[in-house]
Design a protein around this motif. Structure first.
Motif, mmCIF file in Angstrom:
data_model
loop_
_atom_site.group_PDB
_atom_site.id
_atom_site.type_symbol
_atom_site.label_atom_id
_atom_site.label_comp_id
_atom_site.label_asym_id
_atom_site.label_seq_id
_atom_site.Cartn_x
_atom_site.Cartn_y
_atom_site.Cartn_z
ATOM 1 N N PRO A 51 0.832 -1.206 0.000
ATOM 2 C CA PRO A 51 0.000 0.000 0.000
ATOM 3 C C PRO A 51 0.869 1.260 0.000
ATOM 4 O O PRO A 51 0.557 2.242 -0.681
ATOM 5 N N ALA A 52 1.995 1.205 0.733
ATOM 6 C CA ALA A 52 2.886 2.369 0.800
ATOM 7 C C ALA A 52 3.342 2.775 -0.600
ATOM 8 O O ALA A 52 3.325 3.965 -0.968
ATOM 9 N N GLU A 53 3.703 1.802 -1.397
ATOM 10 C CA GLU A 53 4.184 2.081 -2.752
ATOM 11 C C GLU A 53 3.068 2.693 -3.612
ATOM 12 O O GLU A 53 3.310 3.592 -4.424
ATOM 13 N N ALA A 54 1.815 2.191 -3.411
ATOM 14 C CA ALA A 54 0.689 2.735 -4.185
ATOM 15 C C ALA A 54 0.448 4.202 -3.844
ATOM 16 O O ALA A 54 -0.065 4.981 -4.654
ATOM 17 N N ALA A 55 0.839 4.594 -2.620
ATOM 18 C CA ALA A 55 0.562 5.962 -2.165
ATOM 19 C C ALA A 55 1.703 6.921 -2.427
ATOM 20 O O ALA A 55 1.516 8.141 -2.392
ATOM 21 N N SER A 56 2.880 6.379 -2.720
ATOM 22 C CA SER A 56 4.091 7.226 -2.674
ATOM 23 C C SER A 56 4.080 8.356 -3.687
ATOM 24 O O SER A 56 4.606 9.433 -3.437
ATOM 25 N N ASP A 57 3.469 8.163 -4.815
ATOM 26 C CA ASP A 57 3.505 9.201 -5.838
ATOM 27 C C ASP A 57 2.103 9.710 -6.179
ATOM 28 O O ASP A 57 1.877 10.292 -7.237
ATOM 29 N N ALA A 58 1.137 9.436 -5.261
ATOM 30 C CA ALA A 58 -0.265 9.657 -5.614
ATOM 31 C C ALA A 58 -0.779 11.036 -5.209
ATOM 32 O O ALA A 58 -0.374 11.591 -4.196
ATOM 33 N N ASP A 59 -1.669 11.581 -6.056
ATOM 34 C CA ASP A 59 -2.439 12.767 -5.669
ATOM 35 C C ASP A 59 -3.643 12.338 -4.819
ATOM 36 O O ASP A 59 -4.036 13.011 -3.886
ATOM 37 N N VAL A 60 -4.166 11.188 -5.223
ATOM 38 C CA VAL A 60 -5.349 10.650 -4.540
ATOM 39 C C VAL A 60 -5.129 9.160 -4.295
ATOM 40 O O VAL A 60 -4.660 8.462 -5.194
ATOM 41 N N VAL A 61 -5.459 8.697 -3.084
ATOM 42 C CA VAL A 61 -5.437 7.252 -2.832
ATOM 43 C C VAL A 61 -6.859 6.818 -2.475
ATOM 44 O O VAL A 61 -7.504 7.440 -1.622
ATOM 45 N N ILE A 62 -7.328 5.778 -3.130
ATOM 46 C CA ILE A 62 -8.659 5.236 -2.830
ATOM 47 C C ILE A 62 -8.484 3.875 -2.166
ATOM 48 O O ILE A 62 -7.710 3.049 -2.653
ATOM 49 N N THR A 63 -9.197 3.669 -1.059
ATOM 50 C CA THR A 63 -9.148 2.359 -0.406
ATOM 51 C C THR A 63 -10.539 1.748 -0.420
ATOM 52 O O THR A 63 -11.542 2.421 -0.174
ATOM 53 N N MET A 64 -10.588 0.459 -0.738
ATOM 54 C CA MET A 64 -11.868 -0.268 -0.825
ATOM 55 C C MET A 64 -11.627 -1.648 -0.252
ATOM 56 O O MET A 64 -11.341 -2.599 -0.979
ATOM 57 N N VAL A 65 -11.719 -1.727 1.088
ATOM 58 C CA VAL A 65 -11.414 -2.987 1.765
ATOM 59 C C VAL A 65 -12.612 -3.460 2.574
ATOM 60 O O VAL A 65 -13.685 -2.824 2.553
ATOM 61 N N SER A 66 -12.448 -4.570 3.319
ATOM 62 C CA SER A 66 -13.633 -5.242 3.868
ATOM 63 C C SER A 66 -14.189 -4.667 5.161
ATOM 64 O O SER A 66 -15.397 -4.607 5.345
ATOM 65 N N ASP A 67 -13.316 -4.227 6.071
ATOM 66 C CA ASP A 67 -13.864 -3.760 7.344
ATOM 67 C C ASP A 67 -12.840 -2.950 8.138
ATOM 68 O O ASP A 67 -11.740 -2.671 7.633
ATOM 69 N N ASP A 68 -13.195 -2.587 9.366
ATOM 70 C CA ASP A 68 -12.328 -1.764 10.210
ATOM 71 C C ASP A 68 -10.934 -2.362 10.356
ATOM 72 O O ASP A 68 -9.922 -1.648 10.278
ATOM 73 N N ALA A 69 -10.876 -3.682 10.560
ATOM 74 C CA ALA A 69 -9.583 -4.325 10.776
ATOM 75 C C ALA A 69 -8.690 -4.174 9.543
ATOM 76 O O ALA A 69 -7.486 -3.913 9.649
ATOM 77 N N ALA A 70 -9.291 -4.323 8.359
ATOM 78 C CA ALA A 70 -8.513 -4.242 7.120
ATOM 79 C C ALA A 70 -7.958 -2.831 6.909
ATOM 80 O O ALA A 70 -6.899 -2.652 6.307
ATOM 81 N N ILE A 71 -8.683 -1.830 7.389
ATOM 82 C CA ILE A 71 -8.191 -0.450 7.295
ATOM 83 C C ILE A 71 -6.855 -0.338 8.023
ATOM 84 O O ILE A 71 -5.888 0.222 7.503
ATOM 85 N N GLY A 72 -6.811 -0.896 9.247
ATOM 86 C CA GLY A 72 -5.559 -0.862 10.003
ATOM 87 C C GLY A 72 -4.412 -1.479 9.214
ATOM 88 O O GLY A 72 -3.308 -0.936 9.159
ATOM 89 N N GLU A 73 -4.728 -2.606 8.553
ATOM 90 C CA GLU A 73 -3.669 -3.311 7.808
ATOM 91 C C GLU A 73 -3.117 -2.513 6.637
ATOM 92 O O GLU A 73 -1.913 -2.540 6.383
ATOM 93 N N VAL A 74 -3.966 -1.814 5.907
ATOM 94 C CA VAL A 74 -3.450 -1.115 4.724
ATOM 95 C C VAL A 74 -2.998 0.323 5.010
ATOM 96 O O VAL A 74 -2.232 0.893 4.243
ATOM 97 N N TYR A 75 -3.450 0.910 6.110
ATOM 98 C CA TYR A 75 -3.032 2.288 6.416
ATOM 99 C C TYR A 75 -1.742 2.328 7.237
ATOM 100 O O TYR A 75 -0.903 3.192 7.020
ATOM 101 N N ASP A 76 -1.625 1.399 8.218
ATOM 102 C CA ASP A 76 -0.545 1.521 9.200
ATOM 103 C C ASP A 76 0.630 0.576 8.930
ATOM 104 O O ASP A 76 0.595 -0.252 8.028
#
Lengths: 300, 300, 300, 300
Positions: A51-76
């Motif tokens: 996820p870090a690499e997907a965000a490194s050069d982005a103007d906008v990042v969109i996340t579409m994951v399953s639930d609260d727990a998955a947010i932690g995994e892709v953000y942190d």
């Protein structure tokens, strides 16, 4: 064109990313199962390893994951998108998450000079594929306007709900209505059927007039066919009703209708119907009246 | 053309009779307040002094009265329409009456060689005026076909529900759904509003997608405007819910959703909201969350 | 001593009549099945061939029959007790009937110079046999006092509720509580059992403290034993809840708790549990959590 | 005699500690407000400056605090009791906490060779003062037996519910019944009162027979007196119902009765009744029927 990072290529995420590519955005995708990400390369996507690499050069990042727990995994974490997202980036979360998490994310990211929108969608796989999703967005109106082009590539309605967390709150309240409409249809059809009214004719009346609901239009034919193939899973709706209950309890809103509906979905779940479409809650009523709404059975 | 007797020229009945006249039927009308009947003379109607007189020369008699008790008044006694209706006549009752009464009338009239249809309508005053009512009809399919011209003069959808009483049963089950949809909207809007979501935006989401209901479309704007002018009175809906409860109890159908809705409408009635539109049940939720859905109030 | 006519020698009526005889009253009994009446002759009773005959020489007539319809049969007609009851007679109805009927009987008999009390009882067959019934009485306080000796022969508590119909109204509200207490026990036990708590220990806590109810004390052991033998039949309680719903609806009282309980009893009835004890409503919860409260089953 | 550490000298904790002292235990007490701890010195208690100090020399530590958050404060950190509790010590928590926390504490302490019991109580301040509390205990039966002397100093009933967490689970299910019994009384009394029955007489019937509940006995007179002085606060019961809802939702148990009760307590809370006794939920019904159960008001 803007650089867009896209994290989460599930049933909904993949067609959303495809629409961004089709509309000319430069899109870098990340998915836990990498093979699914690579299916988009031929359409012009770059594939990130984290996820870090997907965000490194982005103007906008969109996340579409399953639930609260998955947010932690892709953000942190060191591989999470926040490890590389630059100040000024806008992160748009389209997942269905709790309003509390959305609000907290908004506060936290704002402090890090990252703009955040909680933007869950209403609409199924079909709407994602046809680019006709409805976005209910919490956050700053100016940020929404700045990225209207991104939203419009994926949907046909972008509605500003209020501050951070409002999008997630709207989604829970919205799904509550969908659940109630489904049990309302089942209960009314049970009364009608028990009185000797033909279920097919009853549905015709319902969809013709004041009792019309989208739920009746979409799920009614499934009840008549005994077709419980999944559009939106029953167990998933039950999970949303439990989230919505906790949410309403914290807000202090009495919810007699949602509670009654939740008990019925829980009853359906306990009867082993959790893996079916949410409309299978109607089977609870079918058992009660000892007949089905399905035509063949009715002829018995 | 057929001779039609028409008994009951209220809000719904009068425009229905006018459509029959406009479609070339010979119509003899009876109304308790004779002045209202005479308003139709210029359109070609004959005025009868009693229900019996309206029925004496009729091929079809239509009754559109307020409740079970009123049926007794216009059907029975020396001035009642059964005193003069000839064998072979078809009587179509479009009132909202109990399914039991409709079934009994069907049995009784059949023995007297009179054909009977219970044919309540869905649709308001506007639908009656534009001739777009939906008829849900209990009785013999062949009789319905024979008088399709009569129905089509007044409505655009004629649905056969099953044997005598099925029309009335459908109406009760149908209205149950309308009631539940109204409280579902109010409850979801209360959750959203308590969470800080703008009610107007919330309604926009609801009517755009899977949570759509006719009730939300029609009543939602009334909630946003604090406009409780009557389209369908709250006390009347409460009465229907009580009828439907008794009906479901006799059939043995558990009705957790309708019961929860009935308690809310009863609560609204006890708060003095009975004379307002049924959508005013939303005020119960407004009191609970201590704010209104009305824009001006929200700005406080 | 007073002459007492006694109509209806069922499970409750027969021991009540026996207590009157044991206390020295002159009792003339009527029962539809005459053989049952004749069993009381050896205790000193006279047997009447009609209700009218039982009333003809009575100071007090007691009726103990099954429902509203049975009241019509024993009060009216040429053989009915009103055909022979003299002005000044007191009629005490101990049946469970609708409050409306009790009120109307009161008005009608008062006009005929007959005194009337609606005096349903709380207490089972055991209380009738031991003479410890509780009477909840509607009517004139002075008339109750005049016949305190009659009541005290059969019960140990005589409570004046208010005017005619108050006894019957109290009985309905009372039974509502009993029904709710039974489902409260089942629901709490289901939560506890699903959490791994031993049902027997849970019941011990309940009956030891603030959660105690007579229902828990009497029915709890039945749940633990899986003993559904009838003390008060489930179908009968469901009938009472339907009566109480109609009654509350006419009074305009919202009843969310009773409605929820009624749906559960109706669900139990639809599952074929109607002929069991009312405590079998707990089986609905047992099915939901997929285990029983019965010790043997728990060990599986 | 055993050394007992006692943490938390609130309304319940203080009289419990006093009973331990009176029974000869050596007791070291800790309370956040030290002055309250020092009131026990004259009875023989030692005063600790931290929970750790209270635990350092103890065979048994008892904690009686307000909620899950308070557990963290007194158990953890350098001053927390776990910093000094020796292997082999038994910690008994008598607070009302979530079953999940109790289960986790049990697992965690077992690994540290500390024995744990979750042992919430039923019974009010009066029962704490008279030493007649009922303990519902989760954990190892042998550990309970080993400390039966400690429990018996404070209560008269010690019931083993099952493994760690069972005590807390029992408390939630138990309180659910208390809540439902309170609304059952209010609803039945509302029906009776609306029918013209005297509330005082109605309560007499309820407490005399099959509808008896401890709630009716204790709270009924408060309803008749309009006395809402707090025995168990309404807001506290609402909090417990929300905890119990989340608990039942995780267990997958449908809870139609508890949900209906929760909506009523939430309604009461929204009406500003949260600081009153939980029996004030009856005021919701009083508003609905537009009269009070209070005698003076009834005479209006």
């Amino acid at each position: 064109m803007k650089n867009v990072g896209f994290v989460g290529l599930g049933t909904m995420g993949k067609p959303m990313a495809e629409h961004l590519l089709a509309n000319g955005f430069r899109v870098t995708v990340f998915n836990r199962t990498k093979a699914r990400a690579e299916e988009l390369v031929s359409r012009g996507a770059s594939v990130a390893s984290t996820p870090a690499e997907a965000a490194s050069d982005a103007d906008v990042v969109i996340t579409m994951v399953s639930d609260d727990a998955a947010i932690g995994e892709v953000y942190d974490g060191t591989e999470g998108l926040l490890a590389k997202a630059r100040p000024g980036t806008t992160i748009i979360d389209c997942s269905t998450i709790s309003a509390d998490l959305a609000r907290k994310l908004g506060e936290r990211l704002t402090k890090a000079s990252i703009r955040f929108l909680d933007a869950p969608v209403t609409g199924s796989k079909q709407a994602a594929e046809s680019g006709t999703l409805v976005f209910m967005v919490g956050g700053d109106a100016a940020v929404i306007e700045e990225h209207r082009d991104v939203f419009e590539a994926m949907g046909n309605k972008i509605i500003h709900m209020g501050p951070h967390g409002s999008g997630a709150a709207t989604k829970l309240a919205h799904n509550t209505m969908v659940a109630i409409h489904n049990v309302a249809l089942a209960e009314a059809m049970a009364i009608a059927a028990a009185a000797g009214v033909d279920p097919k004719s009853f549905l015709e009346v319902v969809t013709a007039g004041a009792a019309y609901s989208k739920a009746a239009e979409i799920k009614g034919p499934k009840l008549l066919a005994g077709d419980w193939s999944v559009q939106f899973g029953l167990a998933l709706m039950l999970k949303d009703l439990k989230l919505a209950t906790g949410f309403a309890d914290r807000l202090g809103v009495p919810t007699p209708m949602m509670s009654a509906a939740k008990s019925l979905f829980q009853t359906a779940q306990q009867s082993g119907l959790g893996t079916l479409d949410l409309s299978a809650v109607a089977q609870v009523y079918e058992q009660w009246i000892n007949r089905t709404f399905h035509a063949d059975q009715n002829n018995k």
